[in-house]
Write a protein that holds these residues in place. Structure first.
Motif, PDB file in Angstrom:
ATOM      1  N   GLY A  74       0.740  -1.366  -0.112  1.00 53.74           N
ATOM      2  CA  GLY A  74       0.074   0.151   0.006  1.00 53.74           C
ATOM      3  C   GLY A  74       0.889   1.350  -0.122  1.00 53.74           C
ATOM      4  N   PRO A  75       0.152   2.520  -0.222  1.00 49.43           N
ATOM      5  CA  PRO A  75       1.030   3.794  -0.228  1.00 49.43           C
ATOM      6  C   PRO A  75       1.405   4.169   1.081  1.00 49.43           C
ATOM      7  CG  PRO A  75      -1.350   3.916  -0.550  1.00 49.43           C
ATOM      8  CD  PRO A  75      -1.353   2.581  -0.600  1.00 49.43           C
ATOM      9  N   GLY A  76       0.718   3.541   2.092  1.00 47.51           N
ATOM     10  CA  GLY A  76       1.229   4.108   3.328  1.00 47.51           C
ATOM     11  C   GLY A  76       0.034   5.068   3.956  1.00 47.51           C
ATOM     12  N   PHE A  77      -0.309   4.739   4.849  1.00 44.92           N
ATOM     13  CA  PHE A  77      -1.599   5.754   5.535  1.00 44.92           C
ATOM     14  C   PHE A  77      -0.764   6.142   6.873  1.00 44.92           C
ATOM     15  CE2 PHE A  77      -3.771   1.912   4.058  1.00 44.92           C
ATOM     16  CZ  PHE A  77      -4.062   2.442   2.845  1.00 44.92           C
ATOM     17  N   GLN A  78      -0.876   7.601   6.646  1.00 40.30           N
ATOM     18  CA  GLN A  78      -0.363   8.389   7.915  1.00 40.30           C
ATOM     19  C   GLN A  78      -1.065   8.013   9.208  1.00 40.30           C
ATOM     20  OE1 GLN A  78      -1.345  12.860   7.534  1.00 40.30           O
ATOM     21  NE2 GLN A  78      -2.313  12.094   9.364  1.00 40.30           N
ATOM     22  N   PRO A  79      -0.300   8.012  10.174  1.00 34.39           N
ATOM     23  CA  PRO A  79      -0.971   7.823  11.838  1.00 34.39           C
ATOM     24  C   PRO A  79      -1.983   8.903  12.136  1.00 34.39           C
ATOM     25  CG  PRO A  79       1.505   7.806  11.928  1.00 34.39           C
ATOM     26  CD  PRO A  79       0.932   8.518  10.312  1.00 34.39           C
ATOM     27  N   HIS A  80      -2.824   8.500  12.823  1.00 34.87           N
ATOM     28  CA  HIS A  80      -3.723   9.319  13.398  1.00 34.87           C
ATOM     29  C   HIS A  80      -2.848  10.762  14.181  1.00 34.87           C
ATOM     30  CE1 HIS A  80      -6.302  11.245  16.472  1.00 34.87           C
ATOM     31  NE2 HIS A  80      -6.983  11.588  15.387  1.00 34.87           N
ATOM     32  N   TYR A 113      -6.224  20.163   8.616  1.00 34.43           N
ATOM     33  CA  TYR A 113      -6.911  19.124   9.267  1.00 34.43           C
ATOM     34  C   TYR A 113      -7.791  18.433   7.996  1.00 34.43           C
ATOM     35  CZ  TYR A 113      -9.625  16.997  13.131  1.00 34.43           C
ATOM     36  OH  TYR A 113     -10.420  15.966  13.674  1.00 34.43           O
ATOM     37  N   CYS A 114      -7.713  16.975   8.289  1.00 36.99           N
ATOM     38  CA  CYS A 114      -8.599  16.106   7.384  1.00 36.99           C
ATOM     39  C   CYS A 114      -9.768  15.789   8.072  1.00 36.99           C
ATOM     40  CB  CYS A 114      -7.788  15.004   6.928  1.00 36.99           C
ATOM     41  SG  CYS A 114      -8.737  14.005   5.886  1.00 36.99           S
ATOM     42  N   THR A 115     -11.076  16.484   7.735  1.00 34.30           N
ATOM     43  CA  THR A 115     -12.258  16.235   8.317  1.00 34.30           C
ATOM     44  C   THR A 115     -12.804  14.576   8.269  1.00 34.30           C
ATOM     45  OG1 THR A 115     -13.267  17.030   6.437  1.00 34.30           O
ATOM     46  CG2 THR A 115     -12.977  18.575   8.407  1.00 34.30           C
ATOM     47  N   MET A 116     -12.448  14.097   7.208  1.00 32.52           N
ATOM     48  CA  MET A 116     -12.829  12.763   6.862  1.00 32.52           C
ATOM     49  C   MET A 116     -11.958  11.803   7.713  1.00 32.52           C
ATOM     50  SD  MET A 116     -13.477  12.936   2.646  1.00 32.52           S
ATOM     51  CE  MET A 116     -12.287  14.368   2.511  1.00 32.52           C
ATOM     52  N   CYS A 117     -10.849  11.816   7.876  1.00 33.60           N
ATOM     53  CA  CYS A 117      -9.892  10.995   8.896  1.00 33.60           C
ATOM     54  C   CYS A 117      -9.905  11.288  10.317  1.00 33.60           C
ATOM     55  CB  CYS A 117      -8.378  11.184   8.233  1.00 33.60           C
ATOM     56  SG  CYS A 117      -7.965  10.336   6.822  1.00 33.60           S
ATOM     57  N   ASP A 296       7.328   0.681  10.733  1.00 32.24           N
ATOM     58  CA  ASP A 296       6.056   0.619  11.663  1.00 32.24           C
ATOM     59  C   ASP A 296       5.194   1.467  11.148  1.00 32.24           C
ATOM     60  OD1 ASP A 296       4.181   0.195  13.739  1.00 32.24           O
ATOM     61  OD2 ASP A 296       4.918   0.907  15.126  1.00 32.24           O
ATOM     62  N   PRO A 297       4.321   1.093   9.971  1.00 38.19           N
ATOM     63  CA  PRO A 297       3.424   1.834   9.496  1.00 38.19           C
ATOM     64  C   PRO A 297       1.995   2.092  10.469  1.00 38.19           C
ATOM     65  CG  PRO A 297       3.453  -0.539   8.586  1.00 38.19           C
ATOM     66  CD  PRO A 297       4.289  -0.315   9.612  1.00 38.19           C
ATOM     67  N   HIS A 298       2.004   1.446  11.628  1.00 36.37           N
ATOM     68  CA  HIS A 298       0.760   1.548  12.597  1.00 36.37           C
ATOM     69  C   HIS A 298       1.264   2.279  13.683  1.00 36.37           C
ATOM     70  CE1 HIS A 298      -1.150  -1.050   9.637  1.00 36.37           C
ATOM     71  NE2 HIS A 298      -0.260  -1.984   9.843  1.00 36.37           N
ATOM     72  N   SER A 299       2.297   3.193  13.756  1.00 33.35           N
ATOM     73  CA  SER A 299       2.529   3.779  14.881  1.00 33.35           C
ATOM     74  C   SER A 299       1.621   4.698  15.619  1.00 33.35           C
ATOM     75  CB  SER A 299       3.790   4.775  14.657  1.00 33.35           C
ATOM     76  OG  SER A 299       3.714   5.423  13.619  1.00 33.35           O
ATOM     77  N   VAL A 309       7.140  11.026  17.725  1.00 27.05           N
ATOM     78  CA  VAL A 309       6.838   9.542  18.050  1.00 27.05           C
ATOM     79  C   VAL A 309       5.652   8.949  17.307  1.00 27.05           C
ATOM     80  CG1 VAL A 309       6.321   7.725  19.910  1.00 27.05           C
ATOM     81  CG2 VAL A 309       7.950   9.585  20.249  1.00 27.05           C
ATOM     82  N   ILE A 310       4.797   9.712  17.241  1.00 26.50           N
ATOM     83  CA  ILE A 310       3.329   9.411  16.609  1.00 26.50           C
ATOM     84  C   ILE A 310       3.650   9.309  15.205  1.00 26.50           C
ATOM     85  CG2 ILE A 310       0.981  10.221  15.940  1.00 26.50           C
ATOM     86  CD1 ILE A 310       0.732  11.445  18.756  1.00 26.50           C
ATOM     87  N   VAL A 311       4.261  10.353  14.374  1.00 31.14           N
ATOM     88  CA  VAL A 311       4.611  10.308  12.948  1.00 31.14           C
ATOM     89  C   VAL A 311       5.739   9.356  12.629  1.00 31.14           C
ATOM     90  CG1 VAL A 311       3.116  12.447  12.782  1.00 31.14           C
ATOM     91  CG2 VAL A 311       5.826  12.291  12.677  1.00 31.14           C
ATOM     92  N   GLY A 312       6.563   8.911  13.445  1.00 33.55           N
ATOM     93  CA  GLY A 312       7.408   8.095  13.051  1.00 33.55           C
ATOM     94  C   GLY A 312       8.381   8.548  11.692  1.00 33.55           C
ATOM     95  N   ASP A 313       8.309   7.460  10.928  1.00 34.55           N
ATOM     96  CA  ASP A 313       8.995   7.873   9.582  1.00 34.55           C
ATOM     97  C   ASP A 313       8.282   8.437   8.686  1.00 34.55           C
ATOM     98  OD1 ASP A 313      10.906   5.942  10.392  1.00 34.55           O
ATOM     99  OD2 ASP A 313      10.218   4.244   9.517  1.00 34.55           O
TER     100      ASP A 313
END
Ligand SMILES: [Zn+2]
Length: 351
Positions: A74-80, A113-117, A296-299, A309-313
């Motif tokens: 996958g393209p890589g989903f950014q953490p919340h 801000y992304c209102t959808m995410c 760690d794409p699920h950080s 720490v949250i956004v990591g890579d």
């Protein structure tokens, strides 16, 4: 029946990858059957004919393997990313974190801000309608491949282009070695399928090479395809320089600065850093097409309330040159505004 632009787009997204897939199968069959089997195996050397067919199959399998991975990884989903807490006495009925030292913002200095995410967008992130999520370092939707290319599968995408070109070079060179003999033996003529094969190989090599050269250039100056498209649009339409804003912390205060997203390549940190950002630190995986560079794409599940720490890579760092440039501008008071919160809540904007 009139097909709307949107419907045409949907149709192309689904059909183009299938056509590419089938053309690859067809080209591979032409090469294996008409060149390797009919000509080389029967009229030159059996072992060379078989060897080239095996080489062709291995190339095709590797290309499909990378292609499949681009979908699976996958393209890589950014953490919340929760809203930013700008002051210590900030109301704490929302989940909030201290803001990073700088972030791309609205003209007023508020985060995007992304209102959808329901999340703050990490710099260079973009919401994808295909996935319904924000994708880190969104590059583009690739019609040839059929998926979105982002931070996580960009390395695979580059490797895909490299292996694709090597495959075409392999096919063209090995065919060319024997083509004179085939031509002479067939009384100065060639089977029409061999001519089709040559046209297919030359056409695809030019397309893939052009795509590869563009992406090497993007990597060189650290821009994404989407950013490049926007720059081209502005040049073509001769519209005013597109302005962007950055919220920058300096000596305990925050400032909003304007910069040009057309001329200022704020992400360009030099070839070495740009390369590592896309291809990862491991030299081994620069060559071996296996997974993406993000560990760690699920950080987003991490409990630590620290932006980095949250956004990591997924963190996007601006160049030292621009950090210095912004500091100098702040010191000579060349900024848009000093950032202060206008109300008790964090404003938001979906850009
Ligand atoms: Zn989103």
């Amino acid at each position: 029946m009139v097909i709307s632009h949107l419907n045409l787009d949907r149709i192309l997204r689904k059909t183009v990858p299938v056509i590419v897939f089938l053309l690859l199968v067809y080209g591979s069959f032409l090469y294996s059957y008409y060149i390797c089997w009919n000509e080389i195996y029967h009229h030159h050397s059996k072992s060379t004919g078989i060897g080239l067919i095996i080489g062709n199959i291995l190339f095709i399998l590797l290309i499909y393997f990378i292609w499949l991975q681009m979908f699976l990884v996958g393209p890589g989903f950014q953490p919340h990313v929760p809203i930013y807490k700008f002051y210590e006495d900030y109301r704490d009925d929302y989940e909030s974190i201290p803001p990073p030292d700088y972030f791309i913002c609205t003209q007023d200095g508020y985060p995007i801000y992304c209102t959808m995410c329901q999340s703050i967008k990490i710099d260079r992130s973009r919401h994808s309608g295909d996935f319904g999520k924000c994708i880190g370092r969104f590059d583009h939707f690739c019609y040839w491949i059929g998926t979105v290319i982002g931070k996580q599968n960009y390395r695979l995408f580059m490797q895909f282009l490299i292996w694709f070109q090597l495959y075409f070079v392999y096919s063209i060179v090995t065919t060319s070695v024997f083509i004179k003999d085939i031509y002479r033996r067939r009384n100065n003529s060639l089977h029409p399928q061999i001519i089709v094969l040559y046209i297919l190989l030359a056409f695809w090599l030019v397309i893939v090479f052009a795509l590869f050269v563009s992406h090497v250039y993007y990597l060189w100056i650290n821009i994404t395809s989407i950013e490049e498209i926007k720059i081209k649009q502005h040049r073509r339409d001769k519209t005013p320089d597109p302005q962007a804003f950055i919220n920058f912390k300096h000596k305990g205060e925050r400032y909003v600065l304007r910069y040009s997203s057309l001329k200022d390549h704020i992400w360009n940190r030099g070839l070495h850093e740009n390369w590592i950002q896309v291809m990862g630190k491991s030299v081994f995986f620069w060559f071996v097409p296996w997974r993406g560079p993000i560990n760690d794409p699920h950080s987003g599940d991490l409990k630590e309330q620290d932006y980095y720490v949250i956004v990591g890579d997924y963190f996007e760092e601006i160049s030292d040159k621009f950090k210095q440039h912004f500091i100098e501008r702040i010191e000579r008071k060349d900024y848009e505004s000093k950032f202060t919160m206008g109300c008790s809540d964090v404003g938001s904007s979906d850009v």
